[in-house]
Design a protein around this motif. Structure first.
Motif, PDB file in Angstrom:
ATOM      1  N   ASP A   1       0.822  -1.228   0.000  1.00 24.60           N
ATOM      2  CA  ASP A   1       0.000   0.000   0.000  1.00 24.60           C
ATOM      3  C   ASP A   1       0.854   1.276   0.000  1.00 24.60           C
ATOM      4  O   ASP A   1       1.658   1.472  -0.882  1.00 24.60           O
ATOM      5  CB  ASP A   1      -0.937  -0.006   1.213  1.00 24.60           C
ATOM      6  CG  ASP A   1      -2.310  -0.570   0.879  1.00 24.60           C
ATOM      7  OD1 ASP A   1      -2.470  -1.135  -0.216  1.00 24.60           O
ATOM      8  OD2 ASP A   1      -3.228  -0.448   1.712  1.00 24.60           O
TER       9      ASP A   1
ATOM     10  N   PRO B   1      -2.108   1.374   8.960  1.00 23.95           N
ATOM     11  CA  PRO B   1      -3.552   1.581   8.793  1.00 23.95           C
ATOM     12  C   PRO B   1      -4.368   0.289   8.868  1.00 23.95           C
ATOM     13  O   PRO B   1      -5.397   0.239   9.551  1.00 23.95           O
ATOM     14  CB  PRO B   1      -3.647   2.229   7.401  1.00 23.95           C
ATOM     15  CG  PRO B   1      -2.350   2.971   7.261  1.00 23.95           C
ATOM     16  CD  PRO B   1      -1.332   2.068   7.917  1.00 23.95           C
TER      17      PRO B   1
ATOM     18  N   ARG C   1      -7.403  -0.915  11.454  1.00 25.16           N
ATOM     19  CA  ARG C   1      -8.724  -1.397  11.023  1.00 25.16           C
ATOM     20  C   ARG C   1      -9.026  -2.782  11.603  1.00 25.16           C
ATOM     21  O   ARG C   1     -10.169  -3.084  11.956  1.00 25.16           O
ATOM     22  CB  ARG C   1      -8.797  -1.418   9.490  1.00 25.16           C
ATOM     23  CG  ARG C   1     -10.205  -1.677   8.997  1.00 25.16           C
ATOM     24  CD  ARG C   1     -10.396  -1.338   7.523  1.00 25.16           C
ATOM     25  NE  ARG C   1     -11.807  -1.175   7.220  1.00 25.16           N
ATOM     26  CZ  ARG C   1     -12.510  -1.982   6.408  1.00 25.16           C
ATOM     27  NH1 ARG C   1     -11.914  -2.969   5.782  1.00 25.16           N
ATOM     28  NH2 ARG C   1     -13.784  -1.776   6.212  1.00 25.16           N
TER      29      ARG C   1
ATOM     30  N   ASP D   1     -21.792   0.345   7.162  1.00 28.75           N
ATOM     31  CA  ASP D   1     -21.801   0.298   5.700  1.00 28.75           C
ATOM     32  C   ASP D   1     -21.575   1.712   5.180  1.00 28.75           C
ATOM     33  O   ASP D   1     -22.397   2.603   5.405  1.00 28.75           O
ATOM     34  CB  ASP D   1     -23.179  -0.236   5.260  1.00 28.75           C
ATOM     35  CG  ASP D   1     -23.410  -0.127   3.766  1.00 28.75           C
ATOM     36  OD1 ASP D   1     -22.481   0.284   3.037  1.00 28.75           O
ATOM     37  OD2 ASP D   1     -24.535  -0.456   3.328  1.00 28.75           O
TER      38      ASP D   1
ATOM     39  N   LEU E   1     -25.090   5.430  10.976  1.00 28.29           N
ATOM     40  CA  LEU E   1     -23.965   5.549  11.913  1.00 28.29           C
ATOM     41  C   LEU E   1     -24.480   5.527  13.348  1.00 28.29           C
ATOM     42  O   LEU E   1     -23.919   4.851  14.211  1.00 28.29           O
ATOM     43  CB  LEU E   1     -23.177   6.842  11.670  1.00 28.29           C
ATOM     44  CG  LEU E   1     -22.306   6.875  10.414  1.00 28.29           C
ATOM     45  CD1 LEU E   1     -21.498   8.174  10.371  1.00 28.29           C
ATOM     46  CD2 LEU E   1     -21.344   5.681  10.371  1.00 28.29           C
TER      47      LEU E   1
ATOM     48  N   ALA F   1     -10.178   8.290  12.407  1.00 29.60           N
ATOM     49  CA  ALA F   1      -9.207   7.265  11.989  1.00 29.60           C
ATOM     50  C   ALA F   1      -9.096   7.206  10.472  1.00 29.60           C
ATOM     51  O   ALA F   1      -8.132   6.651   9.940  1.00 29.60           O
ATOM     52  CB  ALA F   1      -9.595   5.901  12.537  1.00 29.60           C
TER      53      ALA F   1
ATOM     54  N   LEU G   1      -6.156   7.743   8.159  1.00 32.57           N
ATOM     55  CA  LEU G   1      -5.207   6.661   7.858  1.00 32.57           C
ATOM     56  C   LEU G   1      -5.717   5.771   6.743  1.00 32.57           C
ATOM     57  O   LEU G   1      -6.904   5.452   6.682  1.00 32.57           O
ATOM     58  CB  LEU G   1      -5.005   5.776   9.093  1.00 32.57           C
ATOM     59  CG  LEU G   1      -4.483   6.462  10.351  1.00 32.57           C
ATOM     60  CD1 LEU G   1      -4.484   5.450  11.507  1.00 32.57           C
ATOM     61  CD2 LEU G   1      -3.076   7.017  10.119  1.00 32.57           C
TER      62      LEU G   1
ATOM     63  N   ARG H   1      -6.515   3.588   3.235  1.00 31.16           N
ATOM     64  CA  ARG H   1      -7.251   3.814   1.994  1.00 31.16           C
ATOM     65  C   ARG H   1      -8.316   2.746   1.793  1.00 31.16           C
ATOM     66  O   ARG H   1      -8.331   1.711   2.468  1.00 31.16           O
ATOM     67  CB  ARG H   1      -6.283   3.801   0.814  1.00 31.16           C
ATOM     68  CG  ARG H   1      -5.461   2.512   0.716  1.00 31.16           C
ATOM     69  CD  ARG H   1      -4.681   2.406  -0.601  1.00 31.16           C
ATOM     70  NE  ARG H   1      -3.777   3.492  -0.874  1.00 31.16           N
ATOM     71  CZ  ARG H   1      -3.933   4.370  -1.873  1.00 31.16           C
ATOM     72  NH1 ARG H   1      -4.961   4.273  -2.685  1.00 31.16           N
ATOM     73  NH2 ARG H   1      -3.051   5.329  -2.063  1.00 31.16           N
TER      74      ARG H   1
ATOM     75  N   HIS I   1      -9.879  -0.017  -0.855  1.00 36.14           N
ATOM     76  CA  HIS I   1      -9.376  -0.903  -1.909  1.00 36.14           C
ATOM     77  C   HIS I   1     -10.577  -1.486  -2.658  1.00 36.14           C
ATOM     78  O   HIS I   1     -11.450  -2.105  -2.025  1.00 36.14           O
ATOM     79  CB  HIS I   1      -8.588  -2.064  -1.307  1.00 36.14           C
ATOM     80  CG  HIS I   1      -7.461  -1.648  -0.391  1.00 36.14           C
ATOM     81  ND1 HIS I   1      -7.675  -1.214   0.894  1.00 36.14           N
ATOM     82  CD2 HIS I   1      -6.121  -1.627  -0.582  1.00 36.14           C
ATOM     83  CE1 HIS I   1      -6.500  -0.932   1.461  1.00 36.14           C
ATOM     84  NE2 HIS I   1      -5.542  -1.170   0.586  1.00 36.14           N
TER      85      HIS I   1
ATOM     86  N   TRP J   1      -8.306   9.130   1.947  1.00 38.43           N
ATOM     87  CA  TRP J   1      -9.017  10.314   2.454  1.00 38.43           C
ATOM     88  C   TRP J   1      -8.103  11.543   2.503  1.00 38.43           C
ATOM     89  O   TRP J   1      -8.573  12.660   2.388  1.00 38.43           O
ATOM     90  CB  TRP J   1      -9.559  10.039   3.855  1.00 38.43           C
ATOM     91  CG  TRP J   1     -10.667   9.038   3.926  1.00 38.43           C
ATOM     92  CD1 TRP J   1     -12.017   9.319   3.881  1.00 38.43           C
ATOM     93  CD2 TRP J   1     -10.578   7.611   4.091  1.00 38.43           C
ATOM     94  NE1 TRP J   1     -12.740   8.150   3.998  1.00 38.43           N
ATOM     95  CE2 TRP J   1     -11.893   7.097   4.136  1.00 38.43           C
ATOM     96  CE3 TRP J   1      -9.513   6.717   4.204  1.00 38.43           C
ATOM     97  CZ2 TRP J   1     -12.180   5.734   4.292  1.00 38.43           C
ATOM     98  CZ3 TRP J   1      -9.786   5.354   4.349  1.00 38.43           C
ATOM     99  CH2 TRP J   1     -11.105   4.871   4.390  1.00 38.43           C
TER     100      TRP J   1
ATOM    101  N   PHE K   1      -9.733  11.097  20.703  1.00 42.97           N
ATOM    102  CA  PHE K   1      -9.538   9.839  19.974  1.00 42.97           C
ATOM    103  C   PHE K   1      -8.924   8.791  20.904  1.00 42.97           C
ATOM    104  O   PHE K   1      -9.357   7.630  20.921  1.00 42.97           O
ATOM    105  CB  PHE K   1      -8.650  10.024  18.734  1.00 42.97           C
ATOM    106  CG  PHE K   1      -8.487   8.729  17.973  1.00 42.97           C
ATOM    107  CD1 PHE K   1      -9.470   8.307  17.083  1.00 42.97           C
ATOM    108  CD2 PHE K   1      -7.393   7.899  18.188  1.00 42.97           C
ATOM    109  CE1 PHE K   1      -9.358   7.092  16.416  1.00 42.97           C
ATOM    110  CE2 PHE K   1      -7.273   6.674  17.533  1.00 42.97           C
ATOM    111  CZ  PHE K   1      -8.258   6.279  16.644  1.00 42.97           C
TER     112      PHE K   1
END
Ligand code: CCH
Length: 307
Positions: free
Chosen positions: A34, A40, A44, A143, A151, A171, A174, A176, A178, A188, A275
């Protein structure tokens, strides 16, 4: 159980943990992967391991590391996280005393700090015991194609409020998207391996310029392409544009969320503090501890799968 392993539910000591954290630091630099960092995707992994929590039924959460098994790991929402688990596998082999559930969560805190973010408080002791009856159903993770109501539905179920939802969303500074994982495409922020409040700043800065596009797979996302870059001469390297998910955009269209986006865009220290607190809370969801801080499971076994 290997010698010198902490008893089930007991957190590794600081002395035991330090070499584990050092090993995570050492693997973050991944020039072939990446944007050059495993950070990142490790963040996740921890988030998806914990974000299945439901406060009503007290199911889900990071304890048990259930994503190792198809029932949870095969959730389409978790596509791509096998890369994160593979990065950590050699560390698990080197330090078998640490549970997967502890390793995945502590690795994310190491990654956040190494990428320039805040120090996230973390408590160990998670076990790798999975009770089949309590494996969270699929569909508990958010989603990106949806909006503010979704949310709230997802994060209120975990026990978070609006401020915490916005802080956690930061977050997306951080990494991307795919195409072969979520179907969305792009990053972002321009430097996706540096933790900052840039995501909030860009949401506001390009407000009105984020253009809704439909990808070949039918998914819709918002993109910003700098006109100068887009107009680069033939053969010249064009920098890729930036993106936002529909859920990201809902953080500025919903007035209650937006108030927090504005605060965090203006004050990076405030974002870092909030955070750290909310990510620590996320990693503790569903974990029961006794008075000594030891993690309590129904059977108090170290590892296993009951079905
Ligand atoms: Fe996220 N996220 N996330 N996210 N996310 C994706 C990638 C990352 C949503 C959707 C997506 C959080 C919240 C949300 C990270 C951290 C967090 C992707 C692309 C989608 C889609 C996946 C791919 O294709 O690889 C949605 C919707 C929400 C709703 O709130 C929260 C909370 C966190 C952590 C605190 C990170 C990091 C990434 C980058 C992963 C990578 O591989 O680069």
């Amino acid at each position: 159980m290997p010698q010198n392993a902490p008893a089930p539910g007991v957190a590794p000591t600081a002395e035991q943990l330090e070499p584990v954290k050092a090993a995570v630091r050492a693997l973050l630099h991944q020039p072939e992967y990446d944007d050059g960092s495993a950070g990142p995707v490790l963040v996740r992994l921890a988030w998806h391991s914990a974000g299945t929590y439901c406060k009503e039924t007290n199911t889900g959460g990071s304890n048990g590391a259930g994503m190792r098994y198809e029932k949870e790991g095969g959730d389409p929402a978790n596509a791509g996280l096998q890369h994160a688990r593979a990065f950590l596998e050699p560390i698990k082999s080197q330090f078998p005393f640490i549970s997967y559930a502890d390793l995945w969560t502590v690795a994310a805190t190491v990654a956040v700090a190494e990428m320039g973010g805040p120090s996230v408080p973390w408590q160990g002791g998670r076990t790798d015991y999975v009770d089949d009856a309590k494996v969270p159903p699929r569909g508990r993770l958010p989603d990106g194609a949806q909006g503010a109501d979704h949310l709230r539905f997802i994060f209120y179920r975990m026990g978070f409020n609006d401020q915490e939802i916005v802080a956690l969303s930061g977050a997306h500074n951080l990494g991307r998207c795919h195409g072969d994982r979520s179907g969305f495409e792009g990053k972002w922020v321009n430097n996706p391996t540096r933790f900052s409040n840039q995501y909030f700043k860009l949401l506001l800065k390009f407000e009105g310029e984020w253009k809704k596009t439909t990808l070949a797979n039918g998914l819709q996302q918002f993109v910003y392409v700098d006109e100068d870059l887009a107009g680069a001469e033939e053969g010249e390297e064009k920098e890729e544009g930036l993106m936002m998910l529909p859920t990201d955009m809902s953080l500025i269209s919903d007035p209650k969320f937006r108030a927090w986006v504005e605060k965090y865009a203006a004050d990076q220290d405030l974002f870092f503090r909030d955070f750290a607190a909310v990510f620590a809370k996320l990693l503790e969801l569903g974990i029961r501890r006794d008075a000594e801080g030891r993690v309590v499971n129904d059977d108090n076994v170290e590892d296993g799968y009951r079905s």
